[in-house]
Design a protein around this motif. Structure first.
Motif, PDB file in Angstrom:
ATOM      1  N   PRO A   1     -14.633   7.430  53.317  1.00 33.62           N
ATOM      2  CA  PRO A   1     -14.984   8.869  53.175  1.00 33.62           C
ATOM      3  C   PRO A   1     -13.620   9.500  53.878  1.00 33.62           C
ATOM      4  CG  PRO A   1     -16.276   7.808  55.171  1.00 33.62           C
ATOM      5  CD  PRO A   1     -15.642   6.783  54.266  1.00 33.62           C
ATOM      6  N   CYS A   2     -13.006  10.380  53.361  1.00 32.30           N
ATOM      7  CA  CYS A   2     -11.929  11.044  53.644  1.00 32.30           C
ATOM      8  C   CYS A   2     -11.891  12.598  53.341  1.00 32.30           C
ATOM      9  CB  CYS A   2     -10.620  10.795  52.824  1.00 32.30           C
ATOM     10  SG  CYS A   2     -10.240   8.757  52.859  1.00 32.30           S
ATOM     11  N   ALA A   3     -11.379  13.326  54.339  1.00 36.14           N
ATOM     12  CA  ALA A   3     -11.218  14.513  54.284  1.00 36.14           C
ATOM     13  C   ALA A   3      -9.934  15.053  53.937  1.00 36.14           C
ATOM     14  CB  ALA A   3     -11.311  15.373  55.642  1.00 36.14           C
ATOM     15  N   ILE A   4      -9.618  15.828  52.480  1.00 41.36           N
ATOM     16  CA  ILE A   4      -8.388  15.817  52.056  1.00 41.36           C
ATOM     17  C   ILE A   4      -7.840  17.084  52.204  1.00 41.36           C
ATOM     18  CG2 ILE A   4      -7.038  15.858  49.790  1.00 41.36           C
ATOM     19  CD1 ILE A   4      -9.522  14.202  48.541  1.00 41.36           C
TER      20      ILE A   4
ATOM     21  N   GLU B   1      -0.025   9.841  41.524  1.00 46.03           N
ATOM     22  CA  GLU B   1      -1.195  10.588  41.099  1.00 46.03           C
ATOM     23  C   GLU B   1      -2.476   9.774  41.805  1.00 46.03           C
ATOM     24  OE1 GLU B   1      -3.977  13.063  39.495  1.00 46.03           O
ATOM     25  OE2 GLU B   1      -1.600  13.268  39.450  1.00 46.03           O
ATOM     26  N   GLY B   2      -3.541  10.118  42.262  1.00 43.68           N
ATOM     27  CA  GLY B   2      -4.619   9.523  42.771  1.00 43.68           C
ATOM     28  C   GLY B   2      -4.701   8.652  43.902  1.00 43.68           C
ATOM     29  N   HIS B   3      -3.348   8.918  44.614  1.00 41.30           N
ATOM     30  CA  HIS B   3      -3.029   8.160  45.847  1.00 41.30           C
ATOM     31  C   HIS B   3      -2.725   9.274  46.980  1.00 41.30           C
ATOM     32  CE1 HIS B   3      -2.199   4.823  43.162  1.00 41.30           C
ATOM     33  NE2 HIS B   3      -2.186   4.068  44.153  1.00 41.30           N
ATOM     34  N   TYR B   4      -3.157   8.909  48.256  1.00 43.81           N
ATOM     35  CA  TYR B   4      -3.269   9.687  49.299  1.00 43.81           C
ATOM     36  C   TYR B   4      -2.511   8.910  50.461  1.00 43.81           C
ATOM     37  CZ  TYR B   4      -6.364  12.428  46.598  1.00 43.81           C
ATOM     38  OH  TYR B   4      -7.119  13.091  45.747  1.00 43.81           O
ATOM     39  N   GLU B   5      -1.956   9.666  51.410  1.00 45.47           N
ATOM     40  CA  GLU B   5      -1.612   8.999  52.769  1.00 45.47           C
ATOM     41  C   GLU B   5      -2.246   9.824  53.773  1.00 45.47           C
ATOM     42  OE1 GLU B   5       2.116  12.381  52.915  1.00 45.47           O
ATOM     43  OE2 GLU B   5       2.669  10.270  52.608  1.00 45.47           O
ATOM     44  N   ILE B   6      -2.488   8.915  54.807  1.00 48.92           N
ATOM     45  CA  ILE B   6      -3.607   8.894  55.955  1.00 48.92           C
ATOM     46  C   ILE B   6      -2.690   9.827  57.114  1.00 48.92           C
ATOM     47  CG2 ILE B   6      -4.903   7.806  57.523  1.00 48.92           C
ATOM     48  CD1 ILE B   6      -5.262   5.556  55.672  1.00 48.92           C
ATOM     49  N   VAL B   7      -3.195  10.745  57.356  1.00 48.57           N
ATOM     50  CA  VAL B   7      -2.471  11.801  58.414  1.00 48.57           C
ATOM     51  C   VAL B   7      -3.033  11.249  59.668  1.00 48.57           C
ATOM     52  CG1 VAL B   7      -2.432  13.943  59.257  1.00 48.57           C
ATOM     53  CG2 VAL B   7      -2.050  13.598  56.879  1.00 48.57           C
ATOM     54  N   ALA B   8      -4.532  10.990  59.801  1.00 45.41           N
ATOM     55  CA  ALA B   8      -5.167  10.561  60.884  1.00 45.41           C
ATOM     56  C   ALA B   8      -6.321   9.433  60.493  1.00 45.41           C
ATOM     57  CB  ALA B   8      -5.799  11.722  61.649  1.00 45.41           C
ATOM     58  N   GLY B   9      -6.372   8.654  61.447  1.00 45.36           N
ATOM     59  CA  GLY B   9      -7.602   7.656  61.020  1.00 45.36           C
ATOM     60  C   GLY B   9      -6.785   6.136  60.688  1.00 45.36           C
TER      61      GLY B   9
ATOM     62  N   LEU C   1     -13.984  17.089  50.848  1.00 48.66           N
ATOM     63  CA  LEU C   1     -14.477  15.866  51.342  1.00 48.66           C
ATOM     64  C   LEU C   1     -14.703  14.765  50.051  1.00 48.66           C
ATOM     65  CD1 LEU C   1     -15.414  13.724  53.623  1.00 48.66           C
ATOM     66  CD2 LEU C   1     -17.689  14.361  53.105  1.00 48.66           C
ATOM     67  N   ASP C   2     -14.063  13.467  50.360  1.00 49.84           N
ATOM     68  CA  ASP C   2     -14.370  12.570  48.922  1.00 49.84           C
ATOM     69  C   ASP C   2     -14.287  11.281  49.393  1.00 49.84           C
ATOM     70  OD1 ASP C   2     -14.601  11.656  46.474  1.00 49.84           O
ATOM     71  OD2 ASP C   2     -12.407  12.228  45.639  1.00 49.84           O
ATOM     72  N   PHE C   3     -14.613  10.285  48.610  1.00 55.70           N
ATOM     73  CA  PHE C   3     -14.679   8.773  49.071  1.00 55.70           C
ATOM     74  C   PHE C   3     -13.306   8.200  48.137  1.00 55.70           C
ATOM     75  CE2 PHE C   3     -18.739  10.303  50.102  1.00 55.70           C
ATOM     76  CZ  PHE C   3     -19.091   9.424  51.245  1.00 55.70           C
ATOM     77  N   ILE C   4     -12.510   7.602  48.660  1.00 56.62           N
ATOM     78  CA  ILE C   4     -11.272   6.981  48.367  1.00 56.62           C
ATOM     79  C   ILE C   4     -11.428   5.490  48.363  1.00 56.62           C
ATOM     80  CG2 ILE C   4      -8.745   7.142  48.161  1.00 56.62           C
ATOM     81  CD1 ILE C   4      -9.163  10.056  49.145  1.00 56.62           C
ATOM     82  N   ASP C   5     -10.897   4.863  47.406  1.00 55.47           N
ATOM     83  CA  ASP C   5     -10.791   3.425  47.600  1.00 55.47           C
ATOM     84  C   ASP C   5      -9.480   2.969  48.548  1.00 55.47           C
ATOM     85  OD1 ASP C   5     -12.790   2.946  45.840  1.00 55.47           O
ATOM     86  OD2 ASP C   5     -11.552   2.686  43.973  1.00 55.47           O
TER      87      ASP C   5
ATOM     88  N   VAL D   1      -6.466  12.886  55.004  1.00 52.05           N
ATOM     89  CA  VAL D   1      -5.465  12.471  54.182  1.00 52.05           C
ATOM     90  C   VAL D   1      -4.919  13.665  53.503  1.00 52.05           C
ATOM     91  CG1 VAL D   1      -6.709  10.221  53.965  1.00 52.05           C
ATOM     92  CG2 VAL D   1      -7.188  12.003  52.242  1.00 52.05           C
ATOM     93  N   ARG D   2      -3.600  13.425  52.923  1.00 48.14           N
ATOM     94  CA  ARG D   2      -3.349  14.506  51.932  1.00 48.14           C
ATOM     95  C   ARG D   2      -2.492  13.825  50.801  1.00 48.14           C
ATOM     96  NH1 ARG D   2       2.565  16.379  54.756  1.00 48.14           N
ATOM     97  NH2 ARG D   2       3.651  14.204  54.839  1.00 48.14           N
ATOM     98  N   PRO D   3      -2.412  14.618  49.710  1.00 49.94           N
ATOM     99  CA  PRO D   3      -1.753  13.920  48.309  1.00 49.94           C
ATOM    100  C   PRO D   3      -0.426  13.390  48.662  1.00 49.94           C
ATOM    101  CG  PRO D   3      -2.845  15.728  47.799  1.00 49.94           C
ATOM    102  CD  PRO D   3      -3.050  15.941  49.370  1.00 49.94           C
TER     103      PRO D   3
END
Length: 441
Positions: A80-83, A51-59, A3-7, A45-47
Protein backbone atom coordinates in the motif's frame (compact mmCIF):
# COMPACT_ATOMS: atom_id res chain seq x y z
CA UNK A 1 -2.74 12.36 -2.82
CA UNK A 2 -4.27 9.00 -3.62
CA UNK A 3 -3.87 5.48 -2.20
CA UNK A 4 -2.85 2.55 -4.37
CA UNK A 5 -1.20 -0.88 -4.13
CA UNK A 6 2.09 -1.09 -6.02
CA UNK A 7 4.26 -4.13 -6.80
CA UNK A 8 7.63 -4.18 -5.09
CA UNK A 9 9.39 -4.31 -8.47
CA UNK A 10 8.01 -0.89 -9.40
CA UNK A 11 9.41 0.84 -6.32
CA UNK A 12 12.83 2.34 -5.58
CA UNK A 13 14.29 4.65 -2.93
CA UNK A 14 14.13 8.37 -3.67
CA UNK A 15 17.19 10.53 -3.26
CA UNK A 16 15.05 12.89 -1.18
CA UNK A 17 14.31 10.16 1.38
CA UNK A 18 16.01 11.13 4.65
CA UNK A 19 16.85 7.45 5.21
CA UNK A 20 17.83 6.93 1.58
CA UNK A 21 21.61 6.89 1.99
CA UNK A 22 23.88 4.24 3.41
CA UNK A 23 23.42 0.52 3.82
CA UNK A 24 20.06 -1.12 4.33
CA UNK A 25 18.63 -0.43 7.80
CA UNK A 26 18.08 -3.11 10.44
CA UNK A 27 14.52 -4.43 10.07
CA UNK A 28 14.60 -7.37 12.50
CA UNK A 29 11.85 -5.77 14.59
CA UNK A 30 9.56 -5.47 11.54
CA UNK A 31 10.07 -8.92 10.08
CA UNK A 32 7.55 -10.86 12.25
CA UNK A 33 4.65 -8.52 11.46
CA UNK A 34 5.60 -8.21 7.78
CA UNK A 35 5.67 -12.00 7.45
CA UNK A 36 2.30 -12.35 9.19
CA UNK A 37 0.34 -9.35 7.90
CA UNK A 38 2.39 -7.60 5.25
CA UNK A 39 2.75 -3.81 5.20
CA UNK A 40 -0.06 -2.11 7.11
CA UNK A 41 1.09 1.53 7.06
CA UNK A 42 1.26 2.92 3.50
CA UNK A 43 4.56 4.12 2.08
CA UNK A 44 4.86 7.70 0.80
CA UNK A 45 5.87 7.62 -2.86
CA UNK A 46 5.97 9.93 -5.86
CA UNK A 47 6.13 9.22 -9.58
CA UNK A 48 9.56 9.07 -11.18
CA UNK A 49 10.58 9.34 -14.81
CA UNK A 50 9.58 5.77 -15.78
CA UNK A 51 5.96 5.00 -16.50
CA UNK A 52 4.32 3.05 -13.67
CA UNK A 53 7.36 3.34 -11.41
CA UNK A 54 7.55 5.26 -8.16
CA UNK A 55 10.27 6.32 -5.77
CA UNK A 56 9.84 5.99 -2.02
CA UNK A 57 9.93 9.28 -0.11
CA UNK A 58 9.23 7.67 3.30
CA UNK A 59 9.05 4.01 4.28
CA UNK A 60 12.45 2.56 3.39
CA UNK A 61 12.48 0.17 6.40
CA UNK A 62 9.10 -1.32 5.44
CA UNK A 63 10.25 -1.64 1.83
CA UNK A 64 13.50 -3.33 2.94
CA UNK A 65 11.57 -5.77 5.17
CA UNK A 66 9.28 -6.76 2.29
CA UNK A 67 12.35 -7.41 0.13
CA UNK A 68 13.84 -9.60 2.87
CA UNK A 69 10.62 -11.65 3.07
CA UNK A 70 10.67 -12.07 -0.72
CA UNK A 71 14.27 -13.34 -0.60
CA UNK A 72 13.22 -15.86 2.07
CA UNK A 73 10.63 -17.21 -0.35
CA UNK A 74 7.68 -15.85 1.59
CA UNK A 75 4.47 -14.54 0.09
CA UNK A 76 4.67 -10.90 -0.96
CA UNK A 77 1.64 -8.80 -1.83
CA UNK A 78 1.50 -5.38 -3.49
CA UNK A 79 2.51 -2.70 -1.03
CA UNK A 80 0.00 0.00 0.00
CA UNK A 81 1.34 3.39 -1.00
CA UNK A 82 0.17 6.98 -0.63
CA UNK A 83 1.08 8.67 -3.93
CA UNK A 84 2.10 12.31 -3.58
CA UNK A 85 1.49 14.86 -6.28
CA UNK A 86 4.47 15.70 -8.41
CA UNK A 87 6.55 18.44 -6.86
CA UNK A 88 10.09 19.56 -6.21
CA UNK A 89 12.62 17.80 -3.99
CA UNK A 90 11.95 20.20 -1.12
CA UNK A 91 8.35 19.04 -0.91
CA UNK A 92 9.46 15.40 -1.00
CA UNK A 93 12.11 15.92 1.70
CA UNK A 94 9.62 17.77 3.90
CA UNK A 95 7.14 14.90 3.58
CA UNK A 96 9.90 12.40 4.43
CA UNK A 97 10.88 14.34 7.55
CA UNK A 98 7.29 14.72 8.74
CA UNK A 99 6.63 11.01 8.29
CA UNK A 100 9.79 10.05 10.25
CA UNK A 101 10.02 12.79 12.86
CA UNK A 102 6.48 13.86 13.64
CA UNK A 103 5.72 10.68 15.55
CA UNK A 104 4.98 10.39 19.25
CA UNK A 105 5.48 6.94 20.68
CA UNK A 106 2.66 5.81 22.98
CA UNK A 107 3.58 5.72 26.65
CA UNK A 108 4.53 2.44 28.27
CA UNK A 109 1.23 1.91 30.09
CA UNK A 110 -0.77 2.52 26.90
CA UNK A 111 1.24 -0.22 25.20
CA UNK A 112 0.43 -2.62 28.07
CA UNK A 113 -3.26 -1.83 27.77
CA UNK A 114 -3.20 -2.29 23.99
CA UNK A 115 -1.70 -5.78 24.33
CA UNK A 116 -4.35 -6.71 26.91
CA UNK A 117 -7.09 -5.49 24.57
CA UNK A 118 -5.59 -7.54 21.73
CA UNK A 119 -5.67 -10.74 23.79
CA UNK A 120 -9.21 -10.02 24.96
CA UNK A 121 -10.18 -9.66 21.30
CA UNK A 122 -9.18 -13.27 20.70
CA UNK A 123 -5.45 -13.38 20.04
CA UNK A 124 -3.46 -16.00 21.93
CA UNK A 125 -0.14 -15.26 23.62
CA UNK A 126 1.69 -17.28 20.97
CA UNK A 127 -0.01 -15.43 18.12
CA UNK A 128 0.85 -12.06 19.65
CA UNK A 129 4.45 -13.18 20.17
CA UNK A 130 4.74 -14.27 16.52
CA UNK A 131 3.20 -11.06 15.20
CA UNK A 132 5.45 -8.72 17.18
CA UNK A 133 8.61 -10.80 17.30
CA UNK A 134 8.54 -11.24 21.09
CA UNK A 135 9.22 -14.25 23.26
CA UNK A 136 6.01 -15.64 24.81
CA UNK A 137 7.42 -14.88 28.27
CA UNK A 138 7.81 -11.22 27.29
CA UNK A 139 4.17 -11.08 26.18
CA UNK A 140 3.09 -12.61 29.50
CA UNK A 141 5.02 -9.92 31.37
CA UNK A 142 3.32 -7.18 29.37
CA UNK A 143 -0.10 -8.72 29.96
CA UNK A 144 0.57 -9.01 33.70
CA UNK A 145 1.45 -5.32 33.84
CA UNK A 146 -1.57 -4.38 31.74
CA UNK A 147 -3.89 -6.35 34.05
CA UNK A 148 -2.90 -4.41 37.16
CA UNK A 149 -5.61 -2.30 38.75
CA UNK A 150 -6.25 0.96 36.85
CA UNK A 151 -5.24 2.93 39.94
CA UNK A 152 -1.83 1.23 40.01
CA UNK A 153 -1.32 1.83 36.29
CA UNK A 154 -2.20 5.49 36.80
CA UNK A 155 0.32 5.80 39.66
CA UNK A 156 3.05 4.35 37.47
CA UNK A 157 2.11 6.51 34.48
CA UNK A 158 2.37 9.58 36.70
CA UNK A 159 5.74 8.54 38.12
CA UNK A 160 4.46 8.11 41.69
CA UNK A 161 5.72 4.52 41.91
CA UNK A 162 8.69 2.93 40.19
CA UNK A 163 9.10 -0.05 37.89
CA UNK A 164 10.18 -2.31 40.76
CA UNK A 165 6.90 -1.71 42.59
CA UNK A 166 4.68 -2.54 39.61
CA UNK A 167 6.70 -5.67 38.89
CA UNK A 168 6.26 -6.90 42.45
CA UNK A 169 2.55 -6.08 42.29
CA UNK A 170 2.13 -8.46 39.34
CA UNK A 171 2.63 -11.20 41.97
CA UNK A 172 -0.35 -9.90 43.95
CA UNK A 173 -3.95 -10.99 43.73
CA UNK A 174 -6.62 -8.38 43.02
CA UNK A 175 -7.51 -8.21 46.71
CA UNK A 176 -3.85 -7.69 47.63
CA UNK A 177 -3.57 -4.96 45.01
CA UNK A 178 -6.60 -3.21 46.50
CA UNK A 179 -5.15 -3.50 50.01
CA UNK A 180 -1.84 -2.05 48.84
CA UNK A 181 -3.56 0.88 47.09
CA UNK A 182 -5.47 1.59 50.32
CA UNK A 183 -2.17 1.74 52.22
CA UNK A 184 -0.68 4.00 49.55
CA UNK A 185 -3.60 6.42 49.78
CA UNK A 186 -3.56 6.45 53.60
CA UNK A 187 -1.07 9.12 54.67
CA UNK A 188 -0.89 7.72 58.19
CA UNK A 189 -0.16 4.13 57.14
CA UNK A 190 3.09 2.48 56.13
CA UNK A 191 3.04 1.40 52.48
CA UNK A 192 5.68 -1.24 51.68
CA UNK A 193 7.82 -0.82 48.58
CA UNK A 194 10.81 -2.60 47.07
CA UNK A 195 11.82 -5.83 48.83
CA UNK A 196 9.48 -5.01 51.72
CA UNK A 197 6.58 -5.07 49.25
CA UNK A 198 7.53 -8.54 48.05
CA UNK A 199 7.77 -9.82 51.63
CA UNK A 200 4.42 -8.15 52.46
CA UNK A 201 2.72 -9.96 49.59
CA UNK A 202 3.85 -13.35 50.92
CA UNK A 203 3.04 -12.78 54.57
CA UNK A 204 6.50 -11.80 55.77
CA UNK A 205 8.97 -13.75 53.63
CA UNK A 206 9.02 -14.70 49.97
CA UNK A 207 9.78 -18.44 49.96
CA UNK A 208 11.10 -19.78 46.67
CA UNK A 209 9.82 -23.13 45.40
CA UNK A 210 13.40 -24.34 44.87
CA UNK A 211 13.91 -24.54 48.67
CA UNK A 212 11.17 -27.15 49.16
CA UNK A 213 12.33 -30.57 50.39
CA UNK A 214 8.97 -32.08 49.50
CA UNK A 215 7.17 -32.80 46.24
CA UNK A 216 5.39 -29.55 45.43
CA UNK A 217 3.03 -31.19 42.95
CA UNK A 218 1.77 -33.68 45.53
CA UNK A 219 1.02 -31.00 48.12
CA UNK A 220 -0.95 -28.97 45.55
CA UNK A 221 0.36 -25.80 47.16
CA UNK A 222 -0.53 -22.49 45.53
CA UNK A 223 2.43 -21.20 43.52
CA UNK A 224 2.96 -17.68 42.21
CA UNK A 225 5.35 -17.34 39.26
CA UNK A 226 7.59 -14.30 39.11
CA UNK A 227 7.51 -13.31 35.44
CA UNK A 228 10.39 -10.89 35.99
CA UNK A 229 12.66 -13.37 37.77
CA UNK A 230 13.75 -16.97 37.64
CA UNK A 231 11.93 -18.19 40.76
CA UNK A 232 8.39 -19.08 41.70
CA UNK A 233 7.07 -18.56 45.23
CA UNK A 234 4.65 -20.18 47.64
CA UNK A 235 1.51 -18.12 48.04
CA UNK A 236 0.85 -19.57 51.53
CA UNK A 237 3.93 -19.59 53.77
CA UNK A 238 2.12 -21.50 56.56
CA UNK A 239 1.29 -24.34 54.19
CA UNK A 240 4.92 -24.40 53.05
CA UNK A 241 6.34 -24.64 56.57
CA UNK A 242 3.90 -27.38 57.51
CA UNK A 243 5.10 -29.54 54.62
CA UNK A 244 8.75 -28.48 54.99
CA UNK A 245 8.95 -29.42 58.68
CA UNK A 246 7.45 -32.82 57.93
CA UNK A 247 10.15 -33.37 55.31
CA UNK A 248 12.84 -32.31 57.80
CA UNK A 249 11.58 -34.82 60.38
CA UNK A 250 11.69 -37.54 57.72
CA UNK A 251 15.29 -36.66 56.90
CA UNK A 252 16.13 -36.71 60.61
CA UNK A 253 14.75 -40.23 60.92
CA UNK A 254 16.86 -41.31 57.93
CA UNK A 255 20.04 -39.98 59.55
CA UNK A 256 19.32 -41.72 62.86
CA UNK A 257 18.63 -44.97 61.05
CA UNK A 258 21.97 -44.57 59.25
CA UNK A 259 23.76 -44.67 62.62
CA UNK A 260 24.31 -41.02 63.52
CA UNK A 261 24.22 -40.43 67.27
CA UNK A 262 22.02 -37.34 67.14
CA UNK A 263 20.32 -34.95 64.73
CA UNK A 264 19.82 -31.38 65.93
CA UNK A 265 17.17 -29.27 64.20
CA UNK A 266 18.19 -25.68 64.86
CA UNK A 267 15.66 -22.95 65.59
CA UNK A 268 14.35 -21.22 62.50
CA UNK A 269 16.56 -18.24 61.74
CA UNK A 270 19.56 -19.43 63.81
CA UNK A 271 22.85 -19.55 61.92
CA UNK A 272 25.29 -22.43 62.02
CA UNK A 273 28.52 -20.70 63.07
CA UNK A 274 31.28 -22.99 61.90
CA UNK A 275 33.81 -21.60 64.37
CA UNK A 276 31.74 -22.96 67.26
CA UNK A 277 31.96 -26.51 65.93
CA UNK A 278 34.59 -29.05 64.92
CA UNK A 279 34.41 -31.94 62.49
CA UNK A 280 33.84 -35.33 64.05
CA UNK A 281 33.13 -38.62 62.36
CA UNK A 282 30.20 -40.86 63.13
CA UNK A 283 32.35 -43.04 65.42
CA UNK A 284 33.53 -39.99 67.35
CA UNK A 285 29.99 -38.98 68.24
CA UNK A 286 29.51 -36.47 65.43
CA UNK A 287 26.01 -35.08 64.96
CA UNK A 288 23.92 -33.74 62.12
CA UNK A 289 22.94 -30.09 62.47
CA UNK A 290 20.00 -28.96 60.33
CA UNK A 291 20.03 -25.21 59.70
CA UNK A 292 16.61 -23.72 58.91
CA UNK A 293 16.59 -20.28 57.29
CA UNK A 294 13.66 -17.88 57.27
CA UNK A 295 13.83 -17.96 53.47
CA UNK A 296 12.91 -21.66 53.57
CA UNK A 297 16.40 -22.83 52.64
CA UNK A 298 17.60 -25.89 54.56
CA UNK A 299 21.27 -26.80 55.03
CA UNK A 300 22.48 -30.12 56.46
CA UNK A 301 25.81 -29.96 58.31
CA UNK A 302 27.03 -33.53 58.69
CA UNK A 303 29.56 -34.71 61.26
CA UNK A 304 30.03 -31.93 63.81
CA UNK A 305 30.40 -31.54 67.57
CA UNK A 306 30.88 -28.41 69.63
CA UNK A 307 34.44 -27.23 70.17
CA UNK A 308 34.23 -28.05 73.89
CA UNK A 309 33.16 -31.59 73.11
CA UNK A 310 35.91 -31.87 70.51
CA UNK A 311 38.57 -31.07 73.11
CA UNK A 312 37.19 -33.70 75.41
CA UNK A 313 36.69 -36.35 72.74
CA UNK A 314 39.85 -35.94 70.72
CA UNK A 315 42.56 -36.19 73.35
CA UNK A 316 44.91 -35.14 70.58
CA UNK A 317 43.70 -37.97 68.37
CA UNK A 318 42.01 -37.79 65.02
CA UNK A 319 38.66 -38.37 63.42
CA UNK A 320 37.73 -41.17 61.07
CA UNK A 321 39.52 -39.43 58.22
CA UNK A 322 42.72 -39.07 60.22
CA UNK A 323 42.37 -35.34 60.86
CA UNK A 324 43.15 -34.08 64.34
CA UNK A 325 40.12 -32.65 66.07
CA UNK A 326 42.13 -30.50 68.48
CA UNK A 327 45.89 -30.23 68.16
CA UNK A 328 47.98 -31.03 71.22
CA UNK A 329 49.76 -28.02 72.70
CA UNK A 330 53.31 -27.74 71.40
CA UNK A 331 55.91 -28.15 74.12
CA UNK A 332 58.90 -25.74 74.04
CA UNK A 333 62.21 -27.13 72.88
CA UNK A 334 63.96 -25.94 76.06
CA UNK A 335 62.76 -25.37 79.61
CA UNK A 336 62.64 -21.98 81.31
CA UNK A 337 65.85 -22.43 83.35
CA UNK A 338 67.71 -23.76 80.33
CA UNK A 339 66.54 -20.78 78.27
CA UNK A 340 67.85 -18.39 80.99
CA UNK A 341 71.16 -20.29 81.00
CA UNK A 342 71.54 -19.83 77.24
CA UNK A 343 70.60 -16.12 77.32
CA UNK A 344 72.99 -15.25 80.16
CA UNK A 345 75.94 -16.99 78.52
CA UNK A 346 75.12 -15.37 75.19
CA UNK A 347 75.00 -11.90 76.75
CA UNK A 348 78.27 -12.53 78.57
CA UNK A 349 79.93 -13.52 75.29
CA UNK A 350 78.67 -10.37 73.59
CA UNK A 351 79.97 -8.16 76.40
CA UNK A 352 83.37 -9.82 76.26
CA UNK A 353 83.63 -9.21 72.52
CA UNK A 354 82.36 -5.63 72.81
CA UNK A 355 85.08 -4.86 75.37
CA UNK A 356 87.58 -4.57 72.53
CA UNK A 357 85.30 -2.10 70.69
CA UNK A 358 84.19 0.04 73.61
CA UNK A 359 84.97 3.32 71.89
CA UNK A 360 82.67 2.58 69.00
CA UNK A 361 79.82 1.54 71.28
CA UNK A 362 80.29 4.59 73.51
CA UNK A 363 80.26 6.98 70.55
CA UNK A 364 77.03 5.46 69.25
CA UNK A 365 75.37 5.75 72.66
CA UNK A 366 76.46 9.37 73.19
CA UNK A 367 75.34 10.38 69.71
CA UNK A 368 71.81 9.21 70.49
CA UNK A 369 71.83 10.79 73.93
CA UNK A 370 72.99 14.17 72.56
CA UNK A 371 70.40 14.06 69.78
CA UNK A 372 67.69 13.53 72.37
CA UNK A 373 66.32 10.31 70.90
CA UNK A 374 63.20 9.07 72.67
CA UNK A 375 64.10 5.45 72.09
CA UNK A 376 67.05 5.35 74.50
CA UNK A 377 67.42 5.21 78.24
CA UNK A 378 70.60 4.71 80.24
CA UNK A 379 70.38 2.29 83.13
CA UNK A 380 72.56 -0.19 85.00
CA UNK A 381 72.07 -3.69 83.69
CA UNK A 382 70.74 -6.16 86.21
CA UNK A 383 71.03 -9.81 85.31
CA UNK A 384 69.51 -12.48 87.47
CA UNK A 385 69.76 -16.21 87.19
CA UNK A 386 66.81 -18.34 88.28
CA UNK A 387 69.14 -20.88 89.92
CA UNK A 388 72.38 -20.67 91.88
CA UNK A 389 74.21 -23.15 89.66
CA UNK A 390 73.37 -21.05 86.58
CA UNK A 391 74.68 -17.89 88.28
CA UNK A 392 77.89 -19.69 89.22
CA UNK A 393 78.27 -21.00 85.68
CA UNK A 394 78.02 -17.49 84.22
CA UNK A 395 80.41 -15.95 86.77
CA UNK A 396 83.08 -18.57 86.11
CA UNK A 397 82.69 -18.53 82.32
CA UNK A 398 85.53 -17.32 80.12
CA UNK A 399 83.44 -14.34 79.01
CA UNK A 400 83.19 -12.86 82.53
CA UNK A 401 86.55 -14.01 83.91
CA UNK A 402 88.59 -12.08 81.35
CA UNK A 403 92.24 -11.28 82.14
CA UNK A 404 91.94 -7.82 80.61
CA UNK A 405 92.97 -4.88 82.82
CA UNK A 406 90.08 -3.63 84.95
CA UNK A 407 89.11 0.03 84.73
CA UNK A 408 86.18 1.93 86.09
CA UNK A 409 84.70 2.65 82.67
CA UNK A 410 81.07 2.27 81.63
CA UNK A 411 80.73 0.56 78.29
CA UNK A 412 77.24 0.36 76.79
CA UNK A 413 75.67 -3.00 76.17
CA UNK A 414 72.47 -2.01 74.41
CA UNK A 415 69.87 -2.56 71.77
CA UNK A 416 68.18 0.20 69.82
CA UNK A 417 64.41 -0.02 69.27
CA UNK A 418 63.49 0.43 65.63
CA UNK A 419 60.81 2.77 64.38
CA UNK A 420 57.33 1.72 65.40
CA UNK A 421 58.56 -0.53 68.25
CA UNK A 422 58.72 -0.03 71.98
CA UNK A 423 62.09 1.28 73.11
CA UNK A 424 64.35 -1.23 74.81
CA UNK A 425 66.32 -0.19 77.88
CA UNK A 426 69.92 0.75 77.27
CA UNK A 427 71.81 -0.91 80.07
CA UNK A 428 75.40 -0.09 81.03
CA UNK A 429 77.59 -2.44 83.02
CA UNK A 430 81.18 -2.00 84.28
CA UNK A 431 83.22 -4.48 82.30
CA UNK A 432 86.93 -4.88 81.66
CA UNK A 433 88.25 -2.79 78.80
CA UNK A 434 91.73 -2.12 77.52
CA UNK A 435 93.49 1.22 77.99
CA UNK A 436 93.64 1.73 74.26
CA UNK A 437 93.56 5.46 73.32
CA UNK A 438 90.93 4.55 70.74
CA UNK A 439 88.49 3.97 73.61
CA UNK A 440 88.41 7.66 74.47
CA UNK A 441 86.18 10.22 72.80
Amino acid sequence: MKLDFIDIGNLSIAAANMRGKGKDPDVADLMPSIRARGVLVPLLVRPNCSEGHYEIVAGRRRFTAVGAVAREGGAVWPIPCAILDEGDDADALEASMLENLARVQPDEVSQWEAFVALVKAGRSVEEVADSFGFEPRTVKRILALGNLLPRIRTLYRGGEIDAGAVRHLTLASKSQQKAWVALFDDEGAYCPTGHQLKAWLFGGTAIAVKHALFDVAETKAAIVADLFGEDSFFADSDAFWSAQLEAIEARKADYLEAGWSDVVIMERGDWFRSWDYAHAGKRKGGRIYIEVRESGEITFHEGFVTTKEAKRLSGGGGDDEGEALVAKPTRPEVSGPLNAYIDLHRHAAVRADLASHGGVALRAMLAHVIAGADLWRVDVESQRAPKEDIAESVETSSATSSNLPQVSTWTPICHHAGAGRSAKILRLKPIPVSRDPANTL
